[in-house]
Enzyme design. Structure first.
Site, PDB file in Angstrom:
ATOM      1  N   PRO A  22      -1.948  -7.414  -5.609  1.00  0.00           N
ATOM      2  CA  PRO A  22      -2.953  -6.337  -5.656  1.00  0.00           C
ATOM      3  C   PRO A  22      -4.235  -6.756  -6.364  1.00  0.00           C
ATOM      4  O   PRO A  22      -5.267  -6.097  -6.222  1.00  0.00           O
ATOM      5  CB  PRO A  22      -2.242  -5.204  -6.407  1.00  0.00           C
ATOM      6  CG  PRO A  22      -1.097  -5.846  -7.109  1.00  0.00           C
ATOM      7  CD  PRO A  22      -0.692  -7.003  -6.270  1.00  0.00           C
ATOM      8  N   LYS A  23      -4.186  -7.863  -7.092  1.00  0.00           N
ATOM      9  CA  LYS A  23      -5.378  -8.339  -7.784  1.00  0.00           C
ATOM     10  C   LYS A  23      -6.444  -8.838  -6.819  1.00  0.00           C
ATOM     11  O   LYS A  23      -7.608  -9.003  -7.211  1.00  0.00           O
ATOM     12  CB  LYS A  23      -4.997  -9.441  -8.779  1.00  0.00           C
ATOM     13  CG  LYS A  23      -4.067  -8.984  -9.893  1.00  0.00           C
ATOM     14  CD  LYS A  23      -4.671  -7.855 -10.725  1.00  0.00           C
ATOM     15  CE  LYS A  23      -3.778  -7.483 -11.907  1.00  0.00           C
ATOM     16  NZ  LYS A  23      -4.354  -6.393 -12.720  1.00  0.00           N
ATOM     17  N   ASP A  24      -6.073  -9.086  -5.570  1.00  0.00           N
ATOM     18  CA  ASP A  24      -7.085  -9.443  -4.566  1.00  0.00           C
ATOM     19  C   ASP A  24      -8.133  -8.354  -4.446  1.00  0.00           C
ATOM     20  O   ASP A  24      -9.338  -8.610  -4.345  1.00  0.00           O
ATOM     21  CB  ASP A  24      -6.426  -9.642  -3.191  1.00  0.00           C
ATOM     22  CG  ASP A  24      -5.751 -11.001  -3.053  1.00  0.00           C
ATOM     23  OD1 ASP A  24      -5.750 -11.767  -4.038  1.00  0.00           O
ATOM     24  OD2 ASP A  24      -5.213 -11.284  -1.971  1.00  0.00           O
TER      25      ASP A  24
END
Length: 445
Positions: free
Chosen positions: A125-127
């Site tokens: 999810p850090k993308d």
């Protein structure tokens, strides 16, 4: 007298055979031998006869390639032109949601997982966060592609991987500071992505040597000492509003759309707090689910957020909030859990209804269960989320729908988390086939 001795018998038989053969030829030689007929016509330079495609025929005339192409194009007239993603940043988001069968069957609730490990750049999810932080920095003039600007960040791994990937794609360099107790595969991957990696000894946030504070210092040093026009940009994932806004703008709407707005509980852990805050803000404020949706924090050992949600203060039996000076209690879980309040967590804290404390052993048990029963191989934070999802489900009516997040693949946790799973003997056949008994969770419904 036998037929073999009678000359007329031979003649009669020959006439019968010849007659039969003639009838067959007349009625359908081409249907019995279509290939021979096709070859015969080809040699004569004639096109296949129209009777070859009549009902019942075994031969269909060949379709010319140009006719097929023309027909295909005609059938697409009026359809919208497919949109091809631009660059690797174009395949971030729109990750699927799926039902975790074994957890749903064990709890009597529908437990759904948002497969964030399928994000296309860094696989987490850090993308979303990294892409939004870069975009906002560009809008504010803090980053300019192609002039040697460097993105600095303090991270335990996943945000750094996303930033390193997107930095290269968008014309920047990446410099990552991370604790040296994190899994080595993360720092190895960062090196392969072209990032500079500085592994540091774990220190409390009050220390200038804390990995986040060090990244901030490195960015300032870059800007101050650079002989060219390049700048150092400190991404500041813990405090930057670009973090929770990325999930408010993308992850939350995706969950709403994919579930048709039909969900009763959302469960997520918090490191920076961006995921749980952004999604809670979208679902509860934007979509008006404040009274219909429970948001539950999944918190690992050593983190103080559980106490903050449940009791209003972060404390242990020996410490008061604000006096903590040492590193958090050791845990094998990476990516979530913290002992301070970030701006991103505070953005949605009032919308969090409950919290679940998950032990390291429970996380390892869950991770192994998911492999055994569902073929799902994830990392430690995902395992914590799933334990908390089960606990939350056991407090709901049967048939309720619980949504959680699978953050990243287990391949990034081999040397630490999954090694511990093996060292504990959890990869062997388990004597407790029931999920709830294995996790030590009671069904009180």
């Amino acid at each position: 007298m036998s037929m073999s001795n009678h000359p007329k018998a031979y003649g009669t038989a020959a006439i019968a055979i010849a007659f039969t053969a003639g009838v067959l030829l007349t009625l359908g030689f081409k249907d019995f031998y279509p290939d021979l007929e096709r070859r015969y016509q080809r040699r004569r330079g004639q096109p296949p006869s129209s009777t070859d495609s009549r009902p019942g025929s075994t031969y269909l005339p060949p379709v010319k390639l140009e006719d097929h192409t023309r027909s295909a194009r005609q059938s697409m007239v009026g359809l919208p032109t497919p949109q091809i993603p631009e660059g690797i940043e174009g395949i971030i988001g729109n990750t699927p949601i799926f039902r975790i069968k074994s957890l749903s069957e064990a709890t009597g609730c529908e437990i759904l997982a948002k497969a964030e490990f399928l994000n296309g750049a860094g696989g987490s999810p850090k993308d979303r966060v990294a892409l939004n932080m870069i975009a906002m920095a560009e809008e504010e003039g803090l980053l300019t592609p192609g002039q040697g600007d460097t993105i600095y960040e303090g991270t335990v791994g996943s945000t750094g991987i996303s930033l390193a990937t997107l930095a290269r794609a968008k014309g920047y360099k990446a410099y990552i500071c991370m604790p040296n107790d994190q899994s080595t595969e993360k720092s190895d991957l960062l090196h392969h992505l072209g990032a500079t990696v500085e592994r540091v000894t774990p220190a409390p946030i009050t220390s200038t040597e804390h990995f986040v504070n060090l990244a901030r210092t490195r960015a300032k040093e870059h800007t101050a000492s650079s002989e060219d026009e390049s700048k150092g940009f400190f991404a500041d994932q813990f405090e930057s509003p670009a973090n929770y806004k990325a999930h408010f703008q993308t992850t939350g709407p995706e969950i709403w759309q994919q579930t048709g707005g039909q969900l009763d509980v959302f469960v997520a852990g918090a490191g920076t707090g961006g995921t749980i805050s952004g999604i809670a803000l979208y679902l509860k404020h934007e979509m008006g689910m404040r009274g219909d949706l429970k948001v539950v924090l999944a918190d690992p050992e050593g983190s103080g957020l559980y106490n903050k949600v449940k009791h209003g203060v972060m404390f242990s039996s020996t410490e008061r909030e604000g006096t903590r000076r040492r590193q958090q209690v050791d845990t094998i879980v990476e990516g979530i859990g913290i002992n301070r309040l970030t701006e991103n967590f505070e953005a949605g804290r009032e919308l969090i209804d409950d919290a679940v404390k998950v032990t390291d052993l429970q996380a390892m048990q869950m991770a192994r269960w998911l492999v055994e029963r569902d073929g799902i191989f994830v990392g430690s934070s995902s395992a914590v989320n799933c334990v908390a999802a089960v606990v939350a489900a056991m407090k709901m009516e049967r048939g309720s729908r619980v949504v959680t997040v699978l953050c990243d693949s287990g391949t990034r946790h081999l040397s630490k988390f999954w090694k511990s799973v093996g060292d504990m003997g959890l990869e062997e056949e388990h004597e407790k086939p029931n999920l709830l008994s294995r996790l030590g969770i009671k069904d009180e419904r």
